[in-house]
Design a protein around this motif. Structure first.
Motif, mmCIF file in Angstrom:
data_model
loop_
_atom_site.group_PDB
_atom_site.id
_atom_site.type_symbol
_atom_site.label_atom_id
_atom_site.label_comp_id
_atom_site.label_asym_id
_atom_site.label_seq_id
_atom_site.Cartn_x
_atom_site.Cartn_y
_atom_site.Cartn_z
ATOM 1 N N TYR A 333 63.130 48.905 37.199
ATOM 2 C CA TYR A 333 63.449 48.445 35.768
ATOM 3 C C TYR A 333 63.305 49.345 35.051
ATOM 4 O O TYR A 333 62.641 50.512 35.017
ATOM 5 N N SER A 334 63.619 49.391 33.648
ATOM 6 C CA SER A 334 63.567 50.249 32.488
ATOM 7 C C SER A 334 62.041 50.107 32.039
ATOM 8 O O SER A 334 61.125 49.249 32.690
ATOM 9 N N GLU A 335 61.440 51.318 31.580
ATOM 10 C CA GLU A 335 60.012 51.280 31.246
ATOM 11 C C GLU A 335 59.678 50.026 30.196
ATOM 12 O O GLU A 335 58.591 49.266 30.777
ATOM 13 N N ASN A 336 60.392 49.668 29.168
ATOM 14 C CA ASN A 336 60.033 48.276 28.748
ATOM 15 C C ASN A 336 60.058 46.897 29.411
ATOM 16 O O ASN A 336 59.203 46.153 29.266
ATOM 17 N N THR A 337 61.060 46.985 30.238
ATOM 18 C CA THR A 337 61.069 45.755 31.114
ATOM 19 C C THR A 337 59.864 45.723 31.962
ATOM 20 O O THR A 337 59.305 44.813 32.358
ATOM 21 N N ALA A 338 59.524 46.846 32.570
ATOM 22 C CA ALA A 338 58.483 46.926 33.401
ATOM 23 C C ALA A 338 57.196 46.395 32.912
ATOM 24 O O ALA A 338 56.340 45.632 33.258
ATOM 25 N N LYS A 339 56.993 47.089 31.644
ATOM 26 C CA LYS A 339 55.781 46.687 30.796
ATOM 27 C C LYS A 339 55.754 45.182 30.606
ATOM 28 O O LYS A 339 54.761 44.569 30.874
ATOM 29 N N LYS A 340 57.080 44.787 30.083
ATOM 30 C CA LYS A 340 57.011 43.358 29.864
ATOM 31 C C LYS A 340 56.674 42.314 31.027
ATOM 32 O O LYS A 340 55.697 41.330 31.043
ATOM 33 N N TYR A 341 57.254 42.905 32.409
ATOM 34 C CA TYR A 341 57.008 41.911 33.603
ATOM 35 C C TYR A 341 55.630 41.967 33.977
ATOM 36 O O TYR A 341 54.756 40.839 34.361
ATOM 37 N N LEU A 342 55.010 43.255 33.847
ATOM 38 C CA LEU A 342 53.511 43.453 34.290
ATOM 39 C C LEU A 342 52.508 42.633 33.620
ATOM 40 O O LEU A 342 51.735 42.068 33.713
ATOM 41 N N ASN A 343 52.970 42.604 32.107
ATOM 42 C CA ASN A 343 51.953 41.958 30.970
ATOM 43 C C ASN A 343 52.387 40.530 31.345
ATOM 44 O O ASN A 343 51.144 39.546 30.995
ATOM 45 N N GLN A 344 53.328 39.981 31.701
ATOM 46 C CA GLN A 344 53.527 38.579 32.039
ATOM 47 C C GLN A 344 52.622 37.943 33.257
ATOM 48 O O GLN A 344 52.036 37.198 33.309
ATOM 49 N N LEU A 345 52.609 39.130 34.079
ATOM 50 C CA LEU A 345 51.555 38.802 35.245
ATOM 51 C C LEU A 345 50.276 39.006 35.108
ATOM 52 O O LEU A 345 49.224 38.086 35.537
ATOM 53 N N VAL A 346 49.783 39.508 34.039
ATOM 54 C CA VAL A 346 48.447 39.764 33.476
ATOM 55 C C VAL A 346 48.203 38.182 32.991
ATOM 56 O O VAL A 346 46.865 37.579 33.136
ATOM 57 N N SER A 347 49.188 37.773 31.936
ATOM 58 C CA SER A 347 48.919 36.417 31.300
ATOM 59 C C SER A 347 48.633 35.339 32.489
ATOM 60 O O SER A 347 47.915 34.609 32.103
ATOM 61 N N MET A 348 49.457 35.651 33.490
ATOM 62 C CA MET A 348 49.392 34.581 34.552
ATOM 63 C C MET A 348 47.958 34.580 35.514
ATOM 64 O O MET A 348 47.777 33.862 36.460
ATOM 65 N N GLY A 349 47.248 35.420 35.202
ATOM 66 C CA GLY A 349 46.185 35.824 35.996
ATOM 67 C C GLY A 349 46.297 36.510 37.118
ATOM 68 O O GLY A 349 45.508 36.613 38.152
ATOM 69 N N ILE A 350 47.628 37.015 37.589
ATOM 70 C CA ILE A 350 47.977 37.562 38.756
ATOM 71 C C ILE A 350 47.404 39.154 38.919
ATOM 72 O O ILE A 350 46.950 39.503 39.662
ATOM 73 N N LEU A 351 47.528 39.652 37.667
ATOM 74 C CA LEU A 351 47.160 41.213 37.578
ATOM 75 C C LEU A 351 45.820 41.188 36.436
ATOM 76 O O LEU A 351 45.893 40.286 35.509
ATOM 77 N N GLU A 352 45.272 42.159 36.656
ATOM 78 C CA GLU A 352 44.398 42.806 35.436
ATOM 79 C C GLU A 352 44.722 43.799 34.818
ATOM 80 O O GLU A 352 45.078 44.937 35.643
ATOM 81 N N ARG A 353 44.684 43.964 33.703
ATOM 82 C CA ARG A 353 45.016 45.172 32.947
ATOM 83 C C ARG A 353 43.890 46.265 32.813
ATOM 84 O O ARG A 353 42.853 45.594 32.336
ATOM 85 N N ARG A 354 43.849 47.361 33.348
ATOM 86 C CA ARG A 354 42.597 48.150 33.118
ATOM 87 C C ARG A 354 42.993 49.357 32.428
ATOM 88 O O ARG A 354 44.076 50.148 32.847
ATOM 89 N N SER A 355 42.037 50.043 31.590
ATOM 90 C CA SER A 355 42.428 51.573 31.156
ATOM 91 C C SER A 355 41.339 52.529 31.819
ATOM 92 O O SER A 355 39.926 52.167 31.679
#
Length: 373
Positions: A333-355
């Motif tokens: 995917y493009s960078e923007n699309t990849a970010k969008k999809y990963l953040n969707q998975l965060v909202s679903m509780g599938i992924l956790e975003r970490r810094s």
């Protein structure tokens, strides 16, 4: 039938018997019963693994845990968080210390597997290359003037004293290693069940101790490669070092039992149990990973508009920590699309975003949990 032992632990065991062993040293009902259990567990694991479309997923996840456990046996430690972060980085980013050693172990596990697929047999170069990769070294078999000892650990009165001295002398180590290589490759003159042969070969390699350092890790890599080489596994996914780490004293006592008392029975039983237990453990982990992966894929299809959801799920199950550039680097995917999809998975509780240190990561918490159990 007696086995010629090493009577003086401080003297090089130059009389280490060549292989093969006389089968009477290990031909017991208990060993053959345990052999049947180990083969059944290994066969179940192989049958499950070949049904997985993306076996590369297993190579990445299981082999990384194998690398971590095998390194821990040598007192090389790191945390899962540090390990997965390092693995998710680019190859050219600076990694050092225990993390680098563990990642190099994993590379050796994979490169040795490919080497045997191409060459079709063990040879001197196989052992040298594994050693060099694991140890990040450029030397070869230890020269005869190097005085190598295995010493008693701990802080007791015997701490630091030799408990074993491997062979030493001009041409001796080379000859012992060549005998081991013939034993591994020749199933006509050196016939034995592959699992028993693996156990015998592992002891022999550790007794020869051909390199300055890294012999334990090299020998444990050889175990897995021998099983794949004999067609008992398609990929090096057996998590054997976990068992050895959990039963570390028994592992070293078993090795010493052969060299000091000729006790092959206890050693071979230990290795066969290690195969059975870790084959079942790996089988359970694979089932957990597959079931979780399938459930997440169904949820993504049902609740999002993600394009090529199978590809996205494969990425987040290749390793626990994912970065946007890891996805864009594979041109999914493009960078923007990849970010969008990963953040969707965060909202679903599938992924956790970490810094972490200023960088953004996405943690597959379920995969992390399964691997840590």
């Amino acid at each position: 039938m007696k086995y010629q032992i090493n009577p003086d632990r401080s003297v090089p065991w130059n009389d280490l018997p060549d292989l093969p062993l006389n089968p009477e040293l290990y031909r017991t009902v208990e060993i053959f019963e345990q052999l049947g259990s180990a083969k059944a567990a290994l066969g179940k694991l192989q049958g499950r693994s070949i049904a997985i479309p993306n076996q590369g997923m297993l190579v990445n996840t299981i082999s990384l845990q194998e690398a971590k456990a095998s390194s821990a046996i040598e007192n090389i430690f790191t945390t899962d968080d540090e390990l997965y972060k390092a693995f998710s980085e680019d190859q050219n980013e600076r990694i050092s210390g225990p993390l680098k050693e563990i990642l190099m172990y994993r590379e050796a596990l994979w490169e040795g597997f490919q080497y045997l697929n191409e060459r079709k047999q063990f040879d001197h170069n196989y052992f040298r290359d594994i050693y060099r990769q694991v140890n990040q070294a450029s030397d070869d078999i230890r020269p005869p003037f190097i005085h190598t000892y295995i010493r008693q650990g701990g802080t007791g009165p015997n701490a630091g004293k030799p408990i074993y001295t491997p062979p030493r002398g001009t041409g001796i180590v080379d000859a012992k290693l060549e005998n081991l290589i013939r034993y591994l490759n020749d199933d006509v003159n050196f016939a034995a069940d592959p699992l028993i042969k693996m156990a015998i070969a592992h002891f022999q390699f550790e007794a020869i101790h051909p390199f300055r350092d890294g012999n334990g890790r090299t020998g444990r890599i050889m175990n897995i490669h021998y099983l794949t080489h004999k067609g008992l596994l398609d990929y090096p996914i057996l998590f054997m070092s976990r068992y050895i780490m959990d039963h570390k004293d028994d592992y070293y006592n078993g090795l010493m039992g052969v060299s000091q008392r000729g006790d092959w029975h206890t050693w071979i039983l230990y290795m066969l149990r290690a195969i059975e237990v870790t084959a079942n453990l790996t089988y359970d982990k694979i089932n957990d990973v597959i079931n979780t992966k399938d459930a997440i894929l169904r949820a993504i299809i049902a609740e999002t508009d993600v394009k090529r959801p199978e590809s996205l799920v494969n990425v987040i199950f290749t390793q626990p920590l994912t970065r946007v550039r890891y996805i864009t680097g594979q041109k999914l995917y493009s960078e923007n699309t990849a970010k969008k999809y990963l953040n969707q998975l965060v909202s679903m509780g599938i992924l956790e975003r970490r810094s972490i240190q200023g960088n953004h990561y996405y943690l597959n918490s379920e995969l992390y949990r399964i691997l840590a159990e």
